[in-house]
Design an enzyme around this catalytic site. Structure first.
Site, PDB file in Angstrom:
ATOM      1  N   THR A 239      21.641  27.154   1.619  1.00  0.00           N
ATOM      2  CA  THR A 239      22.167  27.067   2.931  1.00  0.00           C
ATOM      3  C   THR A 239      23.731  26.902   2.837  1.00  0.00           C
ATOM      4  OG1 THR A 239      22.280  24.532   3.069  1.00  0.00           O
ATOM      5  CG2 THR A 239      19.934  25.627   3.722  1.00  0.00           C
ATOM      6  N   GLY A 240      24.131  27.236   3.768  1.00  0.00           N
ATOM      7  CA  GLY A 240      25.886  27.242   3.855  1.00  0.00           C
ATOM      8  C   GLY A 240      26.247  28.007   2.475  1.00  0.00           C
ATOM      9  N   ALA A 241      25.875  29.467   2.514  1.00  0.00           N
ATOM     10  CA  ALA A 241      26.096  30.014   1.269  1.00  0.00           C
ATOM     11  C   ALA A 241      27.223  31.019   1.502  1.00  0.00           C
ATOM     12  CB  ALA A 241      24.917  30.896   0.621  1.00  0.00           C
TER      13      ALA A 241
ATOM     14  N   SER B   9      30.431  30.845   1.964  1.00  0.00           N
ATOM     15  CA  SER B   9      31.881  30.535   1.574  1.00  0.00           C
ATOM     16  C   SER B   9      31.778  29.098   0.721  1.00  0.00           C
ATOM     17  CB  SER B   9      32.620  30.604   2.739  1.00  0.00           C
ATOM     18  OG  SER B   9      32.371  29.302   3.425  1.00  0.00           O
ATOM     19  N   GLY B  10      32.906  28.984   0.302  1.00  0.00           N
ATOM     20  CA  GLY B  10      33.213  27.542  -0.439  1.00  0.00           C
ATOM     21  C   GLY B  10      32.077  27.486  -1.563  1.00  0.00           C
ATOM     22  N   ILE B  11      31.683  26.017  -1.881  1.00  0.00           N
ATOM     23  CA  ILE B  11      30.741  25.834  -2.889  1.00  0.00           C
ATOM     24  C   ILE B  11      29.588  26.630  -2.994  1.00  0.00           C
ATOM     25  CG2 ILE B  11      29.258  23.854  -3.899  1.00  0.00           C
ATOM     26  CD1 ILE B  11      31.648  21.984  -2.628  1.00  0.00           C
ATOM     27  N   GLY B  12      28.946  26.920  -1.776  1.00  0.00           N
ATOM     28  CA  GLY B  12      27.629  27.576  -1.766  1.00  0.00           C
ATOM     29  C   GLY B  12      27.980  28.954  -2.215  1.00  0.00           C
TER      30      GLY B  12
ATOM     31  N   SER C 173      28.539  13.676  -1.294  1.00  0.00           N
ATOM     32  CA  SER C 173      29.658  13.569  -1.200  1.00  0.00           C
ATOM     33  C   SER C 173      30.071  12.251  -1.875  1.00  0.00           C
ATOM     34  CB  SER C 173      30.112  13.635  -0.018  1.00  0.00           C
ATOM     35  OG  SER C 173      31.553  13.133   0.365  1.00  0.00           O
TER      36      SER C 173
ATOM     37  N   TYR D 120      29.929  11.554   9.136  1.00  0.00           N
ATOM     38  CA  TYR D 120      29.854  12.535   7.770  1.00  0.00           C
ATOM     39  C   TYR D 120      29.521  11.390   6.575  1.00  0.00           C
ATOM     40  CZ  TYR D 120      30.962  15.465   3.915  1.00  0.00           C
ATOM     41  OH  TYR D 120      31.042  16.539   2.872  1.00  0.00           O
TER      42      TYR D 120
END
Length: 345
Positions: free
Chosen positions: A8-10, A12-15, A171, A193
Protein backbone atom coordinates in the site's frame (compact mmCIF):
# COMPACT_ATOMS: atom_id res chain seq x y z
CA UNK A 1 5.70 -20.89 -7.15
CA UNK A 2 5.69 -17.09 -7.53
CA UNK A 3 5.30 -14.98 -4.42
CA UNK A 4 2.51 -12.40 -4.31
CA UNK A 5 3.42 -9.10 -2.65
CA UNK A 6 0.92 -6.29 -2.04
CA UNK A 7 2.28 -2.85 -1.09
CA UNK A 8 0.00 0.00 0.00
CA UNK A 9 1.19 3.54 -0.70
CA UNK A 10 3.51 2.19 -3.40
CA UNK A 11 3.51 5.07 -5.88
CA UNK A 12 6.25 7.18 -4.27
CA UNK A 13 8.73 7.49 -1.41
CA UNK A 14 9.51 4.46 0.72
CA UNK A 15 6.81 2.33 -0.92
CA UNK A 16 8.19 2.81 -4.43
CA UNK A 17 11.79 2.36 -3.26
CA UNK A 18 10.75 -0.91 -1.59
CA UNK A 19 9.11 -2.16 -4.79
CA UNK A 20 12.29 -1.42 -6.74
CA UNK A 21 14.37 -3.34 -4.22
CA UNK A 22 11.96 -6.29 -4.14
CA UNK A 23 12.05 -6.68 -7.92
CA UNK A 24 15.84 -6.45 -7.90
CA UNK A 25 15.92 -9.26 -5.35
CA UNK A 26 13.25 -11.45 -6.95
CA UNK A 27 12.23 -10.65 -10.53
CA UNK A 28 9.75 -13.56 -10.51
CA UNK A 29 7.46 -12.23 -7.81
CA UNK A 30 3.96 -10.89 -8.51
CA UNK A 31 3.92 -7.30 -7.27
CA UNK A 32 0.70 -5.38 -6.63
CA UNK A 33 0.87 -1.60 -6.17
CA UNK A 34 -2.14 -0.63 -4.03
CA UNK A 35 -2.57 3.13 -4.40
CA UNK A 36 -5.15 5.87 -4.00
CA UNK A 37 -3.97 7.96 -6.97
CA UNK A 38 -4.06 5.74 -10.05
CA UNK A 39 -2.32 8.26 -12.29
CA UNK A 40 0.69 8.25 -9.99
CA UNK A 41 0.40 4.47 -9.67
CA UNK A 42 0.64 4.14 -13.47
CA UNK A 43 3.76 6.33 -13.43
CA UNK A 44 5.29 4.19 -10.68
CA UNK A 45 4.52 1.02 -12.60
CA UNK A 46 6.16 2.46 -15.73
CA UNK A 47 9.26 3.42 -13.75
CA UNK A 48 9.53 -0.09 -12.31
CA UNK A 49 9.08 -1.75 -15.70
CA UNK A 50 11.71 0.53 -17.21
CA UNK A 51 14.33 -1.15 -15.02
CA UNK A 52 12.61 -4.57 -14.75
CA UNK A 53 11.06 -5.14 -18.17
CA UNK A 54 9.90 -8.69 -17.48
CA UNK A 55 8.42 -7.98 -14.05
CA UNK A 56 4.76 -8.66 -13.27
CA UNK A 57 3.46 -5.46 -11.74
CA UNK A 58 -0.27 -5.08 -11.10
CA UNK A 59 -2.20 -1.99 -10.03
CA UNK A 60 -4.96 -1.86 -7.44
CA UNK A 61 -7.07 1.16 -6.56
CA UNK A 62 -7.09 1.43 -2.77
CA UNK A 63 -7.82 4.33 -0.47
CA UNK A 64 -7.18 2.91 3.00
CA UNK A 65 -8.98 5.93 4.46
CA UNK A 66 -12.28 4.73 2.95
CA UNK A 67 -14.09 1.64 4.23
CA UNK A 68 -15.89 1.13 0.91
CA UNK A 69 -12.59 1.36 -1.00
CA UNK A 70 -10.90 -1.15 1.30
CA UNK A 71 -13.73 -3.66 0.92
CA UNK A 72 -13.80 -3.26 -2.86
CA UNK A 73 -10.01 -3.57 -3.15
CA UNK A 74 -10.00 -6.68 -0.95
CA UNK A 75 -12.60 -8.29 -3.20
CA UNK A 76 -10.41 -7.51 -6.21
CA UNK A 77 -7.35 -9.04 -4.53
CA UNK A 78 -9.31 -12.21 -3.70
CA UNK A 79 -10.47 -12.43 -7.31
CA UNK A 80 -6.92 -12.05 -8.68
CA UNK A 81 -4.78 -14.14 -6.35
CA UNK A 82 -5.09 -17.47 -4.55
CA UNK A 83 -2.93 -16.24 -1.67
CA UNK A 84 -0.88 -13.26 -0.47
CA UNK A 85 2.67 -13.90 0.74
CA UNK A 86 3.58 -10.37 1.85
CA UNK A 87 1.29 -7.48 2.71
CA UNK A 88 3.26 -4.27 3.23
CA UNK A 89 1.16 -1.69 5.07
CA UNK A 90 3.03 1.43 4.06
CA UNK A 91 0.37 4.04 3.21
CA UNK A 92 -0.01 6.86 5.71
CA UNK A 93 -0.89 10.51 6.12
CA UNK A 94 0.04 13.43 8.35
CA UNK A 95 -2.44 16.18 7.39
CA UNK A 96 -1.75 19.86 8.04
CA UNK A 97 1.36 19.40 10.20
CA UNK A 98 2.13 22.37 12.41
CA UNK A 99 5.62 23.07 13.70
CA UNK A 100 6.42 24.99 16.85
CA UNK A 101 8.98 27.26 15.18
CA UNK A 102 10.30 28.58 18.49
CA UNK A 103 10.88 25.06 19.81
CA UNK A 104 12.40 24.08 16.46
CA UNK A 105 15.11 26.74 16.47
CA UNK A 106 15.72 26.26 20.18
CA UNK A 107 16.26 22.53 19.58
CA UNK A 108 18.31 23.11 16.42
CA UNK A 109 21.14 24.60 18.47
CA UNK A 110 20.89 22.28 21.47
CA UNK A 111 22.15 18.85 22.47
CA UNK A 112 18.66 17.54 21.72
CA UNK A 113 18.86 18.27 17.98
CA UNK A 114 19.23 14.64 16.86
CA UNK A 115 16.35 13.39 19.00
CA UNK A 116 14.23 16.35 17.87
CA UNK A 117 14.64 15.45 14.20
CA UNK A 118 14.33 11.72 14.84
CA UNK A 119 11.08 11.80 16.85
CA UNK A 120 9.61 15.35 16.47
CA UNK A 121 8.68 15.04 20.15
CA UNK A 122 7.34 18.31 21.50
CA UNK A 123 7.71 19.84 18.07
CA UNK A 124 5.00 18.61 15.73
CA UNK A 125 1.18 18.61 15.87
CA UNK A 126 -1.44 17.89 13.21
CA UNK A 127 -4.96 19.05 12.45
CA UNK A 128 -7.19 16.01 12.00
CA UNK A 129 -10.80 15.75 10.83
CA UNK A 130 -13.61 13.29 10.08
CA UNK A 131 -13.74 11.33 6.84
CA UNK A 132 -16.87 10.29 4.92
CA UNK A 133 -17.25 7.23 7.19
CA UNK A 134 -17.38 9.39 10.32
CA UNK A 135 -13.92 8.20 11.43
CA UNK A 136 -10.93 10.34 12.28
CA UNK A 137 -8.99 10.67 9.04
CA UNK A 138 -5.50 9.83 10.35
CA UNK A 139 -6.75 6.89 12.42
CA UNK A 140 -8.71 5.54 9.45
CA UNK A 141 -5.83 5.83 6.98
CA UNK A 142 -2.86 4.85 9.13
CA UNK A 143 -4.51 2.13 11.19
CA UNK A 144 -8.14 1.09 10.77
CA UNK A 145 -8.16 0.80 6.97
CA UNK A 146 -5.13 -1.47 7.12
CA UNK A 147 -6.71 -3.51 9.93
CA UNK A 148 -9.87 -3.95 7.87
CA UNK A 149 -7.78 -4.95 4.85
CA UNK A 150 -6.06 -7.68 6.89
CA UNK A 151 -9.43 -8.91 8.14
CA UNK A 152 -10.82 -9.06 4.60
CA UNK A 153 -7.74 -10.83 3.25
CA UNK A 154 -7.51 -13.44 6.01
CA UNK A 155 -8.61 -16.21 3.59
CA UNK A 156 -5.49 -15.45 1.52
CA UNK A 157 -3.19 -14.74 4.46
CA UNK A 158 -4.18 -17.59 6.78
CA UNK A 159 -3.97 -20.85 4.85
CA UNK A 160 -3.03 -24.29 6.10
CA UNK A 161 0.60 -25.07 5.37
CA UNK A 162 1.33 -21.56 4.15
CA UNK A 163 3.24 -18.74 5.89
CA UNK A 164 2.32 -15.15 5.14
CA UNK A 165 3.74 -11.87 6.38
CA UNK A 166 2.31 -8.48 7.30
CA UNK A 167 4.84 -5.65 7.58
CA UNK A 168 3.91 -2.26 9.04
CA UNK A 169 5.74 0.98 8.28
CA UNK A 170 5.73 2.56 11.72
CA UNK A 171 7.73 5.54 12.95
CA UNK A 172 10.09 6.73 15.65
CA UNK A 173 7.24 9.16 16.31
CA UNK A 174 5.09 6.27 17.61
CA UNK A 175 4.86 7.16 21.29
CA UNK A 176 2.80 5.71 24.11
CA UNK A 177 2.39 9.22 25.57
CA UNK A 178 0.40 10.27 22.48
CA UNK A 179 -2.02 7.33 22.69
CA UNK A 180 -5.03 6.67 24.91
CA UNK A 181 -7.14 3.53 24.80
CA UNK A 182 -10.11 5.69 25.90
CA UNK A 183 -9.62 7.77 22.73
CA UNK A 184 -8.38 5.26 20.16
CA UNK A 185 -9.19 7.56 17.24
CA UNK A 186 -7.42 10.49 18.94
CA UNK A 187 -10.43 12.79 18.60
CA UNK A 188 -9.32 14.95 21.50
CA UNK A 189 -5.57 15.19 20.94
CA UNK A 190 -3.15 17.04 18.70
CA UNK A 191 -0.82 14.16 17.73
CA UNK A 192 -2.98 11.76 15.69
CA UNK A 193 -0.01 10.55 13.65
CA UNK A 194 1.96 9.48 16.73
CA UNK A 195 -1.16 7.93 18.22
CA UNK A 196 -1.99 5.93 15.09
CA UNK A 197 1.56 4.62 14.73
CA UNK A 198 1.78 3.51 18.37
CA UNK A 199 -1.59 1.76 17.98
CA UNK A 200 -0.22 -0.01 14.88
CA UNK A 201 2.75 -1.22 16.92
CA UNK A 202 0.36 -2.64 19.52
CA UNK A 203 -1.86 -4.18 16.85
CA UNK A 204 1.14 -6.01 15.37
CA UNK A 205 1.78 -7.62 18.74
CA UNK A 206 -1.84 -8.74 18.96
CA UNK A 207 -1.85 -10.13 15.43
CA UNK A 208 1.11 -12.33 16.27
CA UNK A 209 -0.59 -13.55 19.42
CA UNK A 210 -3.82 -14.42 17.61
CA UNK A 211 -2.67 -15.37 14.12
CA UNK A 212 0.77 -17.02 14.28
CA UNK A 213 -0.90 -20.40 14.75
CA UNK A 214 -2.74 -19.78 11.45
CA UNK A 215 0.48 -18.97 9.58
CA UNK A 216 0.26 -15.16 9.70
CA UNK A 217 3.25 -13.24 11.11
CA UNK A 218 3.38 -9.49 11.67
CA UNK A 219 6.44 -7.22 11.91
CA UNK A 220 6.97 -3.50 12.55
CA UNK A 221 9.58 -1.31 10.88
CA UNK A 222 10.88 2.20 11.39
CA UNK A 223 12.32 3.82 8.25
CA UNK A 224 14.25 6.50 10.17
CA UNK A 225 14.21 10.14 9.10
CA UNK A 226 13.45 9.96 5.38
CA UNK A 227 12.85 12.86 3.01
CA UNK A 228 9.53 12.07 1.28
CA UNK A 229 6.48 14.07 0.24
CA UNK A 230 5.14 13.62 3.76
CA UNK A 231 8.33 14.95 5.35
CA UNK A 232 8.71 17.87 2.95
CA UNK A 233 5.16 18.96 3.77
CA UNK A 234 6.07 19.65 7.39
CA UNK A 235 8.10 22.80 6.71
CA UNK A 236 8.17 25.38 3.91
CA UNK A 237 10.65 24.57 1.15
CA UNK A 238 12.90 27.47 2.16
CA UNK A 239 13.43 25.86 5.57
CA UNK A 240 14.49 22.57 3.98
CA UNK A 241 16.92 24.43 1.74
CA UNK A 242 18.41 25.96 4.88
CA UNK A 243 18.66 22.87 7.06
CA UNK A 244 19.37 20.01 4.60
CA UNK A 245 23.15 20.64 4.64
CA UNK A 246 22.97 20.52 8.45
CA UNK A 247 21.07 17.23 8.34
CA UNK A 248 23.62 15.61 6.01
CA UNK A 249 26.33 16.78 8.42
CA UNK A 250 24.46 15.41 11.44
CA UNK A 251 24.11 12.04 9.70
CA UNK A 252 27.83 11.50 10.22
CA UNK A 253 27.12 11.32 13.96
CA UNK A 254 23.82 9.40 14.04
CA UNK A 255 22.50 6.31 12.28
CA UNK A 256 18.80 7.28 12.26
CA UNK A 257 19.06 9.90 9.47
CA UNK A 258 18.42 7.56 6.54
CA UNK A 259 17.28 10.57 4.44
CA UNK A 260 16.72 8.72 1.12
CA UNK A 261 13.71 6.45 0.43
CA UNK A 262 16.11 3.70 -0.68
CA UNK A 263 17.77 3.72 2.74
CA UNK A 264 14.43 4.11 4.52
CA UNK A 265 13.17 0.93 2.83
CA UNK A 266 16.14 -1.06 4.14
CA UNK A 267 14.32 -2.77 7.03
CA UNK A 268 11.24 -3.51 4.93
CA UNK A 269 13.41 -5.19 2.31
CA UNK A 270 15.49 -6.97 4.96
CA UNK A 271 12.35 -8.53 6.42
CA UNK A 272 11.48 -9.89 2.97
CA UNK A 273 14.63 -12.04 3.20
CA UNK A 274 14.06 -13.36 6.73
CA UNK A 275 12.27 -16.43 8.03
CA UNK A 276 9.43 -15.37 10.38
CA UNK A 277 10.40 -17.80 13.14
CA UNK A 278 13.74 -15.97 13.48
CA UNK A 279 12.04 -12.63 14.20
CA UNK A 280 11.10 -11.04 17.51
CA UNK A 281 7.40 -9.98 17.59
CA UNK A 282 8.21 -7.38 20.27
CA UNK A 283 10.93 -5.74 18.19
CA UNK A 284 10.72 -2.81 15.82
CA UNK A 285 13.12 -3.26 12.91
CA UNK A 286 14.88 0.03 12.23
CA UNK A 287 16.40 1.17 8.96
CA UNK A 288 19.74 2.74 9.85
CA UNK A 289 22.68 4.15 7.92
CA UNK A 290 26.32 4.61 8.79
CA UNK A 291 28.18 7.88 8.45
CA UNK A 292 29.63 6.53 5.21
CA UNK A 293 26.16 5.87 3.83
CA UNK A 294 25.92 2.10 4.33
CA UNK A 295 22.37 1.08 5.20
CA UNK A 296 21.55 -1.77 7.58
CA UNK A 297 18.76 -3.09 9.83
CA UNK A 298 18.74 -3.30 13.60
CA UNK A 299 16.10 -4.73 15.94
CA UNK A 300 15.13 -2.55 18.90
CA UNK A 301 12.58 -3.44 21.54
CA UNK A 302 9.28 -1.62 21.24
CA UNK A 303 7.60 0.14 24.13
CA UNK A 304 5.34 -2.91 24.27
CA UNK A 305 2.41 -3.52 26.58
CA UNK A 306 0.59 -6.85 26.17
CA UNK A 307 -2.53 -5.55 27.94
CA UNK A 308 -2.63 -2.46 25.77
CA UNK A 309 -2.03 -4.57 22.68
CA UNK A 310 -5.03 -6.77 23.41
CA UNK A 311 -7.16 -3.73 24.26
CA UNK A 312 -6.34 -2.10 20.89
CA UNK A 313 -7.16 -5.33 19.05
CA UNK A 314 -10.50 -5.66 20.88
CA UNK A 315 -11.41 -2.01 20.25
CA UNK A 316 -10.75 -2.39 16.52
CA UNK A 317 -12.81 -5.57 16.33
CA UNK A 318 -15.74 -3.78 17.96
CA UNK A 319 -15.36 -0.78 15.69
CA UNK A 320 -15.30 -3.11 12.69
CA UNK A 321 -18.72 -4.46 13.73
CA UNK A 322 -20.11 -0.93 14.06
CA UNK A 323 -18.72 0.16 10.71
CA UNK A 324 -20.04 -2.91 8.92
CA UNK A 325 -23.51 -2.43 10.43
CA UNK A 326 -23.61 1.20 9.34
CA UNK A 327 -22.46 0.24 5.87
CA UNK A 328 -25.13 -2.47 5.61
CA UNK A 329 -27.84 0.03 6.62
CA UNK A 330 -26.51 2.60 4.16
CA UNK A 331 -26.46 0.09 1.31
CA UNK A 332 -29.95 -1.13 2.18
CA UNK A 333 -31.26 2.45 2.13
CA UNK A 334 -29.54 3.08 -1.20
CA UNK A 335 -31.05 -0.09 -2.67
CA UNK A 336 -34.52 0.79 -1.35
CA UNK A 337 -34.22 4.30 -2.80
CA UNK A 338 -33.19 2.89 -6.16
CA UNK A 339 -36.11 0.48 -6.13
CA UNK A 340 -38.50 3.33 -5.25
CA UNK A 341 -37.23 5.43 -8.17
CA UNK A 342 -37.66 2.53 -10.58
CA UNK A 343 -41.26 2.00 -9.41
CA UNK A 344 -42.33 5.63 -9.94
CA UNK A 345 -40.74 5.93 -13.36
Amino acid sequence: MERVVVVTGANSGIGLALCERLLTDDSQLRLCLACRNMQRAEAARSALLASHADARVDLLHLDVGSVQSVLAAAQEVKARYSRVDFLYLNAGIMPNPQVNVKAFFKGLFSRNVINMFATAEGLLTQQDGLNSDGLQEVFATNLFGHFLLIRELEPLLCQAGHVSRVVWTSSSNARRSAFSIEDVQHRNGTEPYSSSKYAADMLSLALNRHKNSQGLFSSVTCPGLVMTNLTYGILPSCFWTLIMPIMWLIRIFTNTFTLTPHNGAESLHWLFLQKPESLDPRAKYHSLVSGLGTSYTQARQMDADEGMSQAVYSELLELEKVVRRKLAVKNAEKEAHGQYLSEIE
